[in-house]
Scaffold this motif. Sequence first.
Motif, mmCIF file in Angstrom:
data_model
loop_
_atom_site.group_PDB
_atom_site.id
_atom_site.type_symbol
_atom_site.label_atom_id
_atom_site.label_comp_id
_atom_site.label_asym_id
_atom_site.label_seq_id
_atom_site.Cartn_x
_atom_site.Cartn_y
_atom_site.Cartn_z
ATOM 1 N N GLU A 235 0.880 -1.181 0.000
ATOM 2 C CA GLU A 235 0.000 0.000 0.000
ATOM 3 C C GLU A 235 0.915 1.228 0.000
ATOM 4 O OE1 GLU A 235 -3.011 1.354 -0.076
ATOM 5 O OE2 GLU A 235 -2.369 3.247 0.779
ATOM 6 N N ASP A 250 -3.767 4.673 2.958
ATOM 7 C CA ASP A 250 -4.907 3.882 3.411
ATOM 8 C C ASP A 250 -4.394 2.800 4.376
ATOM 9 O OD1 ASP A 250 -7.178 2.385 3.767
ATOM 10 O OD2 ASP A 250 -7.255 1.612 1.717
ATOM 11 N N LEU A 251 -4.304 3.183 5.655
ATOM 12 C CA LEU A 251 -3.777 2.221 6.633
ATOM 13 C C LEU A 251 -4.775 1.115 6.945
ATOM 14 C CD1 LEU A 251 -1.712 4.176 9.298
ATOM 15 C CD2 LEU A 251 -0.902 2.600 7.553
ATOM 16 N N SER A 252 -6.060 1.392 6.692
ATOM 17 C CA SER A 252 -7.047 0.336 6.947
ATOM 18 C C SER A 252 -6.857 -0.828 5.978
ATOM 19 C CB SER A 252 -8.466 0.886 6.865
ATOM 20 O OG SER A 252 -8.688 1.421 5.576
ATOM 21 N N ALA A 253 -6.061 -0.606 4.946
ATOM 22 C CA ALA A 253 -5.744 -1.705 4.013
ATOM 23 C C ALA A 253 -5.044 -2.850 4.762
ATOM 24 C CB ALA A 253 -4.846 -1.198 2.886
ATOM 25 N N PRO A 255 -5.433 -4.162 8.117
ATOM 26 C CA PRO A 255 -6.341 -5.168 8.695
ATOM 27 C C PRO A 255 -7.302 -5.770 7.678
ATOM 28 C CG PRO A 255 -6.866 -2.939 9.485
ATOM 29 C CD PRO A 255 -5.560 -2.844 8.766
ATOM 30 N N LEU A 256 -7.717 -4.974 6.691
ATOM 31 C CA LEU A 256 -8.662 -5.529 5.698
ATOM 32 C C LEU A 256 -7.986 -6.584 4.830
ATOM 33 C CD1 LEU A 256 -10.822 -2.557 4.472
ATOM 34 C CD2 LEU A 256 -11.622 -4.808 5.192
ATOM 35 N N ALA A 289 -0.070 -1.043 13.253
ATOM 36 C CA ALA A 289 -1.256 -1.702 12.679
ATOM 37 C C ALA A 289 -0.946 -3.105 12.181
ATOM 38 C CB ALA A 289 -1.823 -0.849 11.548
ATOM 39 N N CYS A 333 -0.315 -4.913 16.283
ATOM 40 C CA CYS A 333 -1.387 -5.889 15.996
ATOM 41 C C CYS A 333 -0.759 -7.094 15.284
ATOM 42 C CB CYS A 333 -2.414 -5.273 15.046
ATOM 43 S SG CYS A 333 -3.277 -3.894 15.757
#
Length: 336
Positions: A235, A250-253, A255-256, A289, A333
């Motif tokens: 990412e 896009d750090l939510s990439a 966990p997704l 993350a 995480c």
Amino acid sequence: MIVILKENHDKEQFENLKDWLKSMNIDVHVSLGQRQTVVGLIGDTTIIDADLIRALSIVEDVKLVQEPYKKANRKFHPNNSVIDVGGVKIGGGQLQIIAGPCSIESEEQLCSIAESVKAAGATILRGGAFKPRTSPYAFQGLRAHGLDLLLKAKKLTGLPIVTEVMDLSQLNLFDDVDFIQVGARNMQNFELLKELGRMDKPILLKRGLSSTLQELLMSAEYIMSEGNEKVVLCERGIRTFETATRNTLDLSAIPLLKELTHLPIIIDPSHATGIARLVRPMAIAAAAAGADGLMIEVHNDPPHALCDGVQSLTPEVFAELVQQINSILPFACKYN
Ligand code: PEP
Ligand code: MN
């Protein structure tokens, strides 16, 4: 379709099942977990009767997979994939740090940066030889000569190297490159992806400028469907309406993608932000993350860099950053 086998299933019956599936032109992808064997069926599975397979004595369950990506799908391969890059393992629970200049400019520049990033704790050296520049008048990279210099820096430091291939015609120069990068602009160059899929080398696949996560995974699938399953996702920020940063990270990439795929995920905070002072907080956030790695641009003289100086860290700032990252890793995480 996914077939989950019973523990201690009869091996001969499993071989018979595989032969039958192959005779139906179905590609069989077996993932051996500690307790479970997960068998991914790839191809036109509409011709297979799921109930018939479910009724077999060796089968525990059959699941239908909706996602268009199969080999990259976590359902096909529940455990994290660990990709070996010249002895450095990405995805094995240890954060790997890729660092180096945006572009290879000279032997002195590259070797000096390579030695300092290694001393600071980087485990893979980056450096662009073929550069995808927005302007045709901007520095285009040292090309084949740049690759020679990168090989010298690899010999000097012992660090594995990653560099971008922009076109199929360049691939014959990449024999000694440990890790081949597909840049954001080439994420959907499907002919290039297919050719890389026929190689036995790890591939660093960067997310396209305006690509969804599903499109990224479909590009990984292009490489994997040809046989090469050594893919690492990156990412590097996406285009949004925001102009204060070069891209929007896009750090939510993390966990997704960890839910969707077993492939390792690394974050490039340099191209994501385009601003050196933002690289440190974003790198720390990515490590927290649970990213499997980071890719950070470092230059010994950022104001005079031929490319991306404004987003490059000095070796000193990079060394401090690595220390800070190491101090937060115990709280990061974890997935799987
Ligand atoms: C790079 O890493 O050198 C690069 C050009 O990045 P991106 O493809 O993400 O823009
Ligand atoms: Mn760059």
